[in-house]
Design a protein around this motif. Structure first.
Motif, PDB file in Angstrom:
ATOM      1  N   TYR A   1      38.189  39.197  47.952  1.00  0.00           N
ATOM      2  CA  TYR A   1      36.939  38.363  47.471  1.00  0.00           C
ATOM      3  C   TYR A   1      37.625  37.710  46.133  1.00  0.00           C
ATOM      4  O   TYR A   1      37.816  38.432  45.119  1.00  0.00           O
ATOM      5  CB  TYR A   1      35.872  39.051  47.180  1.00  0.00           C
ATOM      6  N   SER A   2      37.516  36.355  46.097  1.00  0.00           N
ATOM      7  CA  SER A   2      38.318  35.818  44.897  1.00  0.00           C
ATOM      8  C   SER A   2      37.039  35.620  44.011  1.00  0.00           C
ATOM      9  O   SER A   2      35.978  35.597  44.082  1.00  0.00           O
ATOM     10  CB  SER A   2      38.741  34.489  45.193  1.00  0.00           C
ATOM     11  N   ALA A   3      37.627  35.411  42.424  1.00  0.00           N
ATOM     12  CA  ALA A   3      36.596  35.230  41.493  1.00  0.00           C
ATOM     13  C   ALA A   3      35.880  33.868  41.701  1.00  0.00           C
ATOM     14  O   ALA A   3      34.791  33.706  41.028  1.00  0.00           O
ATOM     15  CB  ALA A   3      37.409  35.275  40.099  1.00  0.00           C
ATOM     16  N   ASN A   4      36.496  32.994  42.557  1.00  0.00           N
ATOM     17  CA  ASN A   4      35.718  31.818  42.796  1.00  0.00           C
ATOM     18  C   ASN A   4      34.733  31.873  43.957  1.00  0.00           C
ATOM     19  O   ASN A   4      34.221  30.831  44.713  1.00  0.00           O
ATOM     20  CB  ASN A   4      36.786  30.744  43.274  1.00  0.00           C
ATOM     21  N   LYS A   5      34.497  33.198  44.404  1.00  0.00           N
ATOM     22  CA  LYS A   5      33.355  33.297  45.410  1.00  0.00           C
ATOM     23  C   LYS A   5      33.887  32.890  47.036  1.00  0.00           C
ATOM     24  O   LYS A   5      33.058  32.597  47.711  1.00  0.00           O
ATOM     25  CB  LYS A   5      32.168  32.795  45.058  1.00  0.00           C
ATOM     26  N   PHE A   6      35.154  33.098  47.211  1.00  0.00           N
ATOM     27  CA  PHE A   6      35.585  32.996  48.425  1.00  0.00           C
ATOM     28  C   PHE A   6      36.447  34.283  49.040  1.00  0.00           C
ATOM     29  O   PHE A   6      37.150  34.831  48.298  1.00  0.00           O
ATOM     30  CB  PHE A   6      36.415  31.735  48.437  1.00  0.00           C
TER      31      PHE A   6
ATOM     32  N   ARG B   1      48.028  30.621  37.550  1.00  0.00           N
ATOM     33  CA  ARG B   1      48.389  31.434  36.295  1.00  0.00           C
ATOM     34  C   ARG B   1      47.613  32.711  36.393  1.00  0.00           C
ATOM     35  O   ARG B   1      46.470  32.800  36.902  1.00  0.00           O
ATOM     36  CB  ARG B   1      48.038  30.711  34.799  1.00  0.00           C
ATOM     37  N   ARG B   2      48.312  33.789  35.891  1.00  0.00           N
ATOM     38  CA  ARG B   2      47.746  34.899  35.910  1.00  0.00           C
ATOM     39  C   ARG B   2      46.173  35.113  35.294  1.00  0.00           C
ATOM     40  O   ARG B   2      45.421  35.870  36.120  1.00  0.00           O
ATOM     41  CB  ARG B   2      48.578  36.079  35.344  1.00  0.00           C
ATOM     42  N   ARG B   3      45.952  34.487  34.437  1.00  0.00           N
ATOM     43  CA  ARG B   3      44.655  34.675  33.871  1.00  0.00           C
ATOM     44  C   ARG B   3      43.577  33.650  34.190  1.00  0.00           C
ATOM     45  O   ARG B   3      42.488  33.508  33.883  1.00  0.00           O
ATOM     46  CB  ARG B   3      44.778  34.128  32.230  1.00  0.00           C
ATOM     47  N   HIS B   4      43.946  32.859  35.281  1.00  0.00           N
ATOM     48  CA  HIS B   4      43.278  31.865  35.792  1.00  0.00           C
ATOM     49  C   HIS B   4      42.165  32.555  36.971  1.00  0.00           C
ATOM     50  O   HIS B   4      42.538  33.328  37.797  1.00  0.00           O
ATOM     51  CB  HIS B   4      43.866  30.828  36.359  1.00  0.00           C
ATOM     52  N   PRO B   5      40.698  32.405  36.941  1.00  0.00           N
ATOM     53  CA  PRO B   5      40.211  33.097  38.006  1.00  0.00           C
ATOM     54  C   PRO B   5      40.547  32.861  39.327  1.00  0.00           C
ATOM     55  O   PRO B   5      40.092  33.553  40.220  1.00  0.00           O
ATOM     56  CB  PRO B   5      38.695  32.351  37.576  1.00  0.00           C
ATOM     57  N   SER B   6      41.229  31.607  39.542  1.00  0.00           N
ATOM     58  CA  SER B   6      41.555  31.343  40.948  1.00  0.00           C
ATOM     59  C   SER B   6      42.513  32.425  41.634  1.00  0.00           C
ATOM     60  O   SER B   6      42.666  32.265  42.729  1.00  0.00           O
ATOM     61  CB  SER B   6      42.300  29.793  41.148  1.00  0.00           C
ATOM     62  N   THR B   7      43.192  32.995  40.724  1.00  0.00           N
ATOM     63  CA  THR B   7      44.205  34.169  41.295  1.00  0.00           C
ATOM     64  C   THR B   7      43.579  35.486  41.308  1.00  0.00           C
ATOM     65  O   THR B   7      44.461  36.413  41.437  1.00  0.00           O
ATOM     66  CB  THR B   7      45.519  33.875  40.166  1.00  0.00           C
ATOM     67  N   HIS B   8      42.405  35.437  40.718  1.00  0.00           N
ATOM     68  CA  HIS B   8      41.882  36.926  40.802  1.00  0.00           C
ATOM     69  C   HIS B   8      40.976  37.258  42.193  1.00  0.00           C
ATOM     70  O   HIS B   8      40.201  36.741  42.392  1.00  0.00           O
ATOM     71  CB  HIS B   8      41.085  37.073  39.400  1.00  0.00           C
ATOM     72  N   PHE B   9      41.430  38.568  42.419  1.00  0.00           N
ATOM     73  CA  PHE B   9      40.798  38.857  43.890  1.00  0.00           C
ATOM     74  C   PHE B   9      40.153  40.379  43.911  1.00  0.00           C
ATOM     75  O   PHE B   9      40.948  41.064  43.249  1.00  0.00           O
ATOM     76  CB  PHE B   9      41.904  38.905  44.907  1.00  0.00           C
TER      77      PHE B   9
END
Length: 224
Positions: free
Chosen positions: A100-105, A210-218
């Motif tokens: 589940y990504s930080a962008n809610k997908f 980028r590592r710190r961008h929410p799109s890469t966070h799961f």
């Protein structure tokens, strides 16, 4: 504690025993006296136990029963050795998760190999098998389609029928508790390329993430 003196008595236990016996006979009633060997053994035992207690080590093993009894009182073992356990990441460990990504997908891979994001919580193509292939490196496989998440040299995400080096990702837990997944095989200008879903749930090229961008966070979520 025994006190040792540099004299003839020290080198001749029999002389010490005779002198002690004469003194005891002149002073009062007669009592049985221990042998010189017993006195030496008792002093040696006290020295060993005292040294072991201070340093925290076990005294060396000797062939006398009294020493074994005393040693058992300070929790020593003569036959077993303690080995430091290893808690390294277990190769082959398998987890069933929905990413589940930080962008809610939820990350999903359909049967055509297309990688996408969905907001459907129990969507079949979003259930992933995350397998540890080495320390800190995982392979991500869709349970329903059997396809592996892979990244091309250009940073494009796709589903691969066969497991290969492009399917290996470095898994890292970030400070916010989310995980990031970077390609183990490919880099762009020396920089890592990450699995990423943008604000519309579409995969981004690895070199744009980028590592710190929410799109890469799961967040690996247990299936419900």
């Amino acid at each position: 504690m025994c006190r040792w003196t540099a004299s003839a008595v020290h080198f001749c236990p029999e002389a010490a025993l005779s002198t002690t016996a004469t003194t005891a006979a002149s002073a009062g009633p007669h009592f049985p006296l221990p042998s010189a060997a017993s006195l030496c053994l008792a002093c040696f035992t006290v020295l060993l136990v005292t040294a072991g207690t201070v340093t925290g080590a076990c005294p060396p093993r000797v062939g006398h029963e009294p020493l074994q009894v005393l040693a058992s009182g300070i929790n020593c073992s003569w036959t077993l050795e303690r080995h430091t356990r290893s808690y390294n990441h277990l190769e082959g460990d398998v987890r069933l998760r929905r990413l589940y990504s930080a962008n809610k997908f939820f990350l999903c891979i359909d049967k055509t190999g297309k990688v996408d994001g969905t907001r459907r919580k129990n969507y079949a193509d979003s259930l992933m098998e995350i397998r540890s292939v080495s320390v800190g490196v995982v392979a991500i496989k869709s349970v329903s389609t059997g396809l592996y998440l892979a990244m091309s040299k250009k940073g494009t995400l796709f589903g691969s029928v066969k497991y290969n080096p492009s399917c290996k990702f470095k898994e890292r837990i970030e400070e916010n508790g989310y995980n990031t997944y970077a390609s183990l095989r490919w880099k762009h200008s020396g920089r890592q390329m990450f699995v990423s879903l943008n604000g519309r749930g579409k995969p981004r090229r690895g070199h744009k993430a980028r590592r710190r961008h929410p799109s890469t966070h799961f967040l690996p979520m247990l299936p419900s």
